[in-house]
Design a protein around this motif. Structure first.
Motif, PDB file in Angstrom:
ATOM      1  N   HIS A 127     -10.895  -8.745  -1.501  1.00 51.68           N
ATOM      2  CA  HIS A 127     -10.000  -7.864  -0.802  1.00 51.68           C
ATOM      3  C   HIS A 127     -10.316  -8.138   0.762  1.00 51.68           C
ATOM      4  O   HIS A 127     -11.425  -7.851   1.233  1.00 51.68           O
ATOM      5  CB  HIS A 127     -10.152  -6.529  -1.169  1.00 51.68           C
ATOM      6  CG  HIS A 127      -9.435  -5.464  -0.489  1.00 51.68           C
ATOM      7  ND1 HIS A 127      -9.751  -4.601   0.470  1.00 51.68           N
ATOM      8  CD2 HIS A 127      -7.988  -5.066  -0.483  1.00 51.68           C
ATOM      9  CE1 HIS A 127      -9.010  -3.804   1.062  1.00 51.68           C
ATOM     10  NE2 HIS A 127      -7.861  -4.057   0.285  1.00 51.68           N
ATOM     11  N   TYR A 135      -8.809  -7.084   3.960  1.00 52.03           N
ATOM     12  CA  TYR A 135      -7.751  -6.556   5.151  1.00 52.03           C
ATOM     13  C   TYR A 135      -8.441  -6.592   6.382  1.00 52.03           C
ATOM     14  O   TYR A 135      -9.345  -6.017   6.803  1.00 52.03           O
ATOM     15  CB  TYR A 135      -7.591  -4.844   4.460  1.00 52.03           C
ATOM     16  CG  TYR A 135      -6.977  -4.162   5.296  1.00 52.03           C
ATOM     17  CD1 TYR A 135      -5.416  -4.726   5.416  1.00 52.03           C
ATOM     18  CD2 TYR A 135      -7.336  -3.206   6.505  1.00 52.03           C
ATOM     19  CE1 TYR A 135      -4.584  -3.921   6.245  1.00 52.03           C
ATOM     20  CE2 TYR A 135      -6.578  -2.637   7.055  1.00 52.03           C
ATOM     21  CZ  TYR A 135      -5.104  -2.818   7.033  1.00 52.03           C
ATOM     22  OH  TYR A 135      -4.122  -2.179   7.891  1.00 52.03           O
ATOM     23  N   SER A 165      -0.362  -7.080   1.754  1.00 55.56           N
ATOM     24  CA  SER A 165      -0.194  -5.761   1.277  1.00 55.56           C
ATOM     25  C   SER A 165       0.013  -4.799   2.360  1.00 55.56           C
ATOM     26  O   SER A 165      -0.239  -3.712   2.577  1.00 55.56           O
ATOM     27  CB  SER A 165      -1.541  -5.303   0.913  1.00 55.56           C
ATOM     28  OG  SER A 165      -2.807  -5.471   1.769  1.00 55.56           O
ATOM     29  N   PRO A 166       1.240  -5.321   3.060  1.00 57.58           N
ATOM     30  CA  PRO A 166       1.938  -4.307   3.992  1.00 57.58           C
ATOM     31  C   PRO A 166       2.351  -2.887   3.357  1.00 57.58           C
ATOM     32  O   PRO A 166       3.097  -3.290   2.377  1.00 57.58           O
ATOM     33  CB  PRO A 166       2.685  -5.105   4.826  1.00 57.58           C
ATOM     34  CG  PRO A 166       3.116  -6.189   4.120  1.00 57.58           C
ATOM     35  CD  PRO A 166       1.914  -6.494   3.105  1.00 57.58           C
ATOM     36  N   GLY A 167       2.471  -2.014   3.842  1.00 55.05           N
ATOM     37  CA  GLY A 167       3.135  -0.665   3.369  1.00 55.05           C
ATOM     38  C   GLY A 167       4.004  -0.171   4.356  1.00 55.05           C
ATOM     39  O   GLY A 167       5.120   0.196   3.883  1.00 55.05           O
ATOM     40  N   THR A 168       3.629  -0.256   5.572  1.00 53.85           N
ATOM     41  CA  THR A 168       4.604   0.390   6.603  1.00 53.85           C
ATOM     42  C   THR A 168       5.889  -0.188   6.539  1.00 53.85           C
ATOM     43  O   THR A 168       6.929   0.723   6.751  1.00 53.85           O
ATOM     44  CB  THR A 168       3.959   0.265   8.034  1.00 53.85           C
ATOM     45  OG1 THR A 168       2.715   0.673   8.050  1.00 53.85           O
ATOM     46  CG2 THR A 168       4.783   0.818   9.295  1.00 53.85           C
ATOM     47  N   GLY A 196      -1.866  -6.510   6.286  1.00 54.29           N
ATOM     48  CA  GLY A 196      -0.948  -5.500   6.392  1.00 54.29           C
ATOM     49  C   GLY A 196       0.068  -5.954   7.143  1.00 54.29           C
ATOM     50  O   GLY A 196       0.416  -7.215   7.565  1.00 54.29           O
ATOM     51  N   THR A 197       0.792  -4.818   7.592  1.00 57.19           N
ATOM     52  CA  THR A 197       2.271  -5.126   8.604  1.00 57.19           C
ATOM     53  C   THR A 197       2.269  -5.932   9.695  1.00 57.19           C
ATOM     54  O   THR A 197       2.844  -6.474  10.346  1.00 57.19           O
ATOM     55  CB  THR A 197       2.920  -3.753   8.934  1.00 57.19           C
ATOM     56  OG1 THR A 197       3.299  -2.917   7.597  1.00 57.19           O
ATOM     57  CG2 THR A 197       4.092  -3.841   9.828  1.00 57.19           C
ATOM     58  N   HIS A 198       1.046  -5.631  10.509  1.00 61.03           N
ATOM     59  CA  HIS A 198       0.779  -6.391  11.698  1.00 61.03           C
ATOM     60  C   HIS A 198      -0.020  -7.894  11.601  1.00 61.03           C
ATOM     61  O   HIS A 198      -0.236  -8.635  12.723  1.00 61.03           O
ATOM     62  CB  HIS A 198      -0.176  -5.679  12.683  1.00 61.03           C
ATOM     63  CG  HIS A 198       0.371  -4.205  12.568  1.00 61.03           C
ATOM     64  ND1 HIS A 198       1.627  -3.972  13.338  1.00 61.03           N
ATOM     65  CD2 HIS A 198      -0.075  -3.150  12.092  1.00 61.03           C
ATOM     66  CE1 HIS A 198       1.935  -2.655  13.229  1.00 61.03           C
ATOM     67  NE2 HIS A 198       0.746  -1.994  12.465  1.00 61.03           N
ATOM     68  N   HIS A 207       0.928  -1.178  -0.077  1.00 63.82           N
ATOM     69  CA  HIS A 207      -0.074   0.184  -0.057  1.00 63.82           C
ATOM     70  C   HIS A 207       0.900   1.057  -0.071  1.00 63.82           C
ATOM     71  O   HIS A 207       1.748   1.457   0.976  1.00 63.82           O
ATOM     72  CB  HIS A 207      -0.816   0.174   1.206  1.00 63.82           C
ATOM     73  CG  HIS A 207      -2.072   0.711   1.168  1.00 63.82           C
ATOM     74  ND1 HIS A 207      -1.982   2.153   0.489  1.00 63.82           N
ATOM     75  CD2 HIS A 207      -3.187   0.806   1.397  1.00 63.82           C
ATOM     76  CE1 HIS A 207      -3.265   2.532   0.537  1.00 63.82           C
ATOM     77  NE2 HIS A 207      -4.004   1.778   1.125  1.00 63.82           N
ATOM     78  N   LYS A 263       0.087   4.139   0.515  1.00 63.35           N
ATOM     79  CA  LYS A 263      -0.034   5.332   1.146  1.00 63.35           C
ATOM     80  C   LYS A 263       0.929   5.680   2.306  1.00 63.35           C
ATOM     81  O   LYS A 263       0.995   6.800   3.067  1.00 63.35           O
ATOM     82  CB  LYS A 263      -1.701   5.357   1.903  1.00 63.35           C
ATOM     83  CG  LYS A 263      -1.665   3.876   2.779  1.00 63.35           C
ATOM     84  CD  LYS A 263      -1.406   3.877   4.306  1.00 63.35           C
ATOM     85  CE  LYS A 263      -1.227   2.428   4.623  1.00 63.35           C
ATOM     86  NZ  LYS A 263      -1.078   2.575   6.232  1.00 63.35           N
ATOM     87  N   ARG A 266     -14.764  -1.797   9.008  1.00 67.61           N
ATOM     88  CA  ARG A 266     -14.484  -0.289   8.669  1.00 67.61           C
ATOM     89  C   ARG A 266     -15.269  -0.397   7.197  1.00 67.61           C
ATOM     90  O   ARG A 266     -15.881   0.634   6.833  1.00 67.61           O
ATOM     91  CB  ARG A 266     -12.927  -0.153   8.526  1.00 67.61           C
ATOM     92  CG  ARG A 266     -12.641   1.241   7.954  1.00 67.61           C
ATOM     93  CD  ARG A 266     -11.183   1.342   8.043  1.00 67.61           C
ATOM     94  NE  ARG A 266     -10.630   0.503   7.064  1.00 67.61           N
ATOM     95  CZ  ARG A 266      -9.291   0.601   6.646  1.00 67.61           C
ATOM     96  NH1 ARG A 266      -8.277   1.351   7.452  1.00 67.61           N
ATOM     97  NH2 ARG A 266      -8.749  -0.314   5.731  1.00 67.61           N
ATOM     98  N   LYS A 275      -1.209  -0.901  -4.151  1.00 68.37           N
ATOM     99  CA  LYS A 275      -2.638  -0.510  -3.680  1.00 68.37           C
ATOM    100  C   LYS A 275      -2.384   0.892  -3.164  1.00 68.37           C
ATOM    101  O   LYS A 275      -1.527   1.554  -2.952  1.00 68.37           O
ATOM    102  CB  LYS A 275      -2.921  -1.100  -2.277  1.00 68.37           C
ATOM    103  CG  LYS A 275      -3.624  -2.239  -2.127  1.00 68.37           C
ATOM    104  CD  LYS A 275      -4.050  -2.439  -0.678  1.00 68.37           C
ATOM    105  CE  LYS A 275      -4.628  -3.879  -0.411  1.00 68.37           C
ATOM    106  NZ  LYS A 275      -4.977  -4.035   1.081  1.00 68.37           N
TER     107      LYS A 275
HETATM  108  C1  LIG Z   1      -6.852  -1.309   2.964  1.00 73.57           C
HETATM  109  C2  LIG Z   1      -5.515  -1.497   3.495  1.00 73.57           C
HETATM  110  N1  LIG Z   1      -4.609  -2.271   2.969  1.00 73.57           N
HETATM  111  C3  LIG Z   1      -3.189  -2.063   3.398  1.00 73.57           C
HETATM  112  C4  LIG Z   1      -2.862  -1.412   4.431  1.00 73.57           C
HETATM  113  C5  LIG Z   1      -1.348  -1.521   4.832  1.00 73.57           C
HETATM  114  O1  LIG Z   1      -1.178  -1.850   6.154  1.00 73.57           O
HETATM  115  P1  LIG Z   1       0.183  -1.251   6.980  1.00 73.57           P
HETATM  116  O2  LIG Z   1       0.030   0.132   7.325  1.00 73.57           O
HETATM  117  O3  LIG Z   1      -0.095  -2.077   8.216  1.00 73.57           O
HETATM  118  O4  LIG Z   1       1.479  -1.769   6.272  1.00 73.57           O
HETATM  119  C6  LIG Z   1      -3.452  -0.670   5.170  1.00 73.57           C
HETATM  120  C7  LIG Z   1      -3.411   0.244   6.214  1.00 73.57           C
HETATM  121  O5  LIG Z   1      -4.098   1.013   6.560  1.00 73.57           O
HETATM  122  C8  LIG Z   1      -5.015  -0.802   4.417  1.00 73.57           C
HETATM  123  O6  LIG Z   1      -5.822   0.303   4.968  1.00 73.57           O
END
Ligand SMILES: Cc1ncc(COP(=O)(O)O)c(C=O)c1O
Length: 392
Positions: free
Chosen positions: A190, A192, A256-259, A233-235, A50, A52, A164, A72
């Motif tokens: 999907h 998450y 899909s971890p982004g952190t 994600g990351t956790h 991800h 973001k 959510r 993502k």
């Molecule tokens: C839909 C979705 N996918 C992936 C992630 C990525 O997760 P992380 O920030 O734990 O790496 C997030 C984080 O908010 C998310 O909302």
């Protein structure tokens, strides 16, 4: 994990320190490359980061260079940045727009949906939303904004307990039965599970079981020939990678971890598991001191981790300093014992949450190991006014 990191940062920024205004976001590209390689090696061909977390072209370039072309995003500026960076570097991006689109936002994506150089999936939040997406696609085709043969690629957003977005598996099972789609194909699920943590293996696997069952039950007339199940994600990625059904089904699976690209305090379990290096820091200065028990830094909630309760950071190299509750521009710190940094002195902070920290800055100061290399624009920070990029 952070031993001597502050000394390396001091050396890397020695040439610009005198003119550096604080608070400043500092990103270490060497650590970014290391982290990307670590995640790619742990989940070969199965990582859909991800973006973001990073929101900047300089780091997207590193992902593409490592051949991580799946991603993502959640906002239009992130999508624009991904597509532009991929085009500039000669890559074909495969993107899931992982955020529910209302009608105006969907219409704003028409140019990207119709771009033959971009693979783009959007999320359906619920059966009714899926029907609406099909309807809006027909309208764009009728208006000549998408070609006649266009088929919208949709991933069903499955609520695995986070509550959510999305619809629980049972809601999809019943909701899909009566549905007919003309211009839309289901190409993914999907799921998450951002509500789960490192210890929640059992709950995570229950959710993935339900996701696999839904994947098997998808009506043939609604689904495409290939299906991707995207989770975690990351956790919680570690639970997904060990789930038999996700790994062995007649589908592909991605996490899909982004952190993990930058790392932060609260992702320490993933950092240990993957051997991540801290790649993002905030440079901050002492702007007030009582000379013995309290000092104040210039990284309040507008400089670091605005969404976190205190402590919002760790102060590198000063184990005797305890960050307290921030106000917007101030971070009061308790001095446990002397010595402590003096007025104007630079200190290095590791954010509790890196994603919300990056979003506070317009530029990052970029270093490569111990070398200053320039600035990186956080081009996708914030939100745009218009939902259609061509009206900007
Ligand atoms: C839909 C979705 N996918 C992936 C992630 C990525 O997760 P992380 O920030 O734990 O790496 C997030 C984080 O908010 C998310 O909302």
């Amino acid at each position: 994990m952070f031993a001597d990191a502050h000394r390396r940062l001091d050396r890397a920024l020695a040439s610009v320190c005198e003119r550096l205004a604080t608070p400043a976001l500092v990103i270490d590209l060497q650590a970014v490359r290391h982290n990307i390689a670590a995640v790619a090696a742990r989940a070969p061909g199965r990582w859909r980061p991800h973006i973001k977390t990073v929101k900047q072209a300089r780091i997207l370039e590193e992902l593409f260079a490592a051949n991580v072309c799946t991603s993502k995003c959640a906002t239009l500026p992130e999508l624009e940045l991904l597509v532009a960076t991929a085009a500039r570097t000669g890559h074909r991006p495969d993107i899931v727009f992982a955020y529910p689109l209302y009608k105006q936002a969907f219409r704003g994506l028409a140019g990207f949906l119709g771009d033959p150089q971009v693979d783009l999936q959007v999320l359906a939040d619920a059966p009714k939303h899926l029907a609406a997406l099909d309807h809006w696609t027909a309208a764009l085709i009728d208006a000549g904004e998408l070609p006649r043969e266009f088929c919208l690629r949709v991933a069903l957003d499955v609520d695995l307990g986070m509550h959510r977005t999305g619809t629980p598996p049972c809601g999809w099972h019943t909701g899909l039965r009566a549905l007919e789609l003309r211009h839309t194909q289901i190409v993914g699920l999907h799921g998450y599970d951002g509500h789960l943590h490192w210890e929640d293996r059992f709950e995570a696997h229950q959710g993935y079981d339900a996701l696999c069952e839904l994947a098997r039950a998808l009506p043939q007339n609604l689904r495409g020939s290939a299906l991707e199940l995207c989770t975690s994600g990351t956790h919680s990625y570690v639970h997904a990678l060990s789930h038999k059904g996700l790994n062995e089904g007649p589908w592909t699976h991605s996490i899909s971890p982004g952190t993990v690209v930058l790392s932060d305090r609260r992702s320490h379990r993933a950092a240990t598991d993957l051997g991540l290096r801290q790649a993002a820091f905030v440079a901050s200065r002492v702007i007030s001191t009582d000379g013995h028990a309290r000092l104040t830094l210039d990284a309040g909630s507008k400089g670091i981790a605005p969404d976190c309760p205190p402590p919002t950071c760790t102060i590198l190299g000063w184990p005797n300093l305890r960050p307290g509750g921030p106000s917007e521009e101030h971070l009061p710190v308790t001095v446990g014992s002397q010595p402590a940094p003096g007025f104007g002195e630079l200190v290095w902070l590791v954010p509790e949450h890196v994603c919300t920290t990056v979003n506070l800055y317009r530029h990052a100061v970029v270093i490569d190991g111990e070398r200053y290399v320039g600035l990186s624009e956080i081009a996708a920070a914030g939100h745009p006014v218009w939902s259609n990029p061509s009206t900007a």
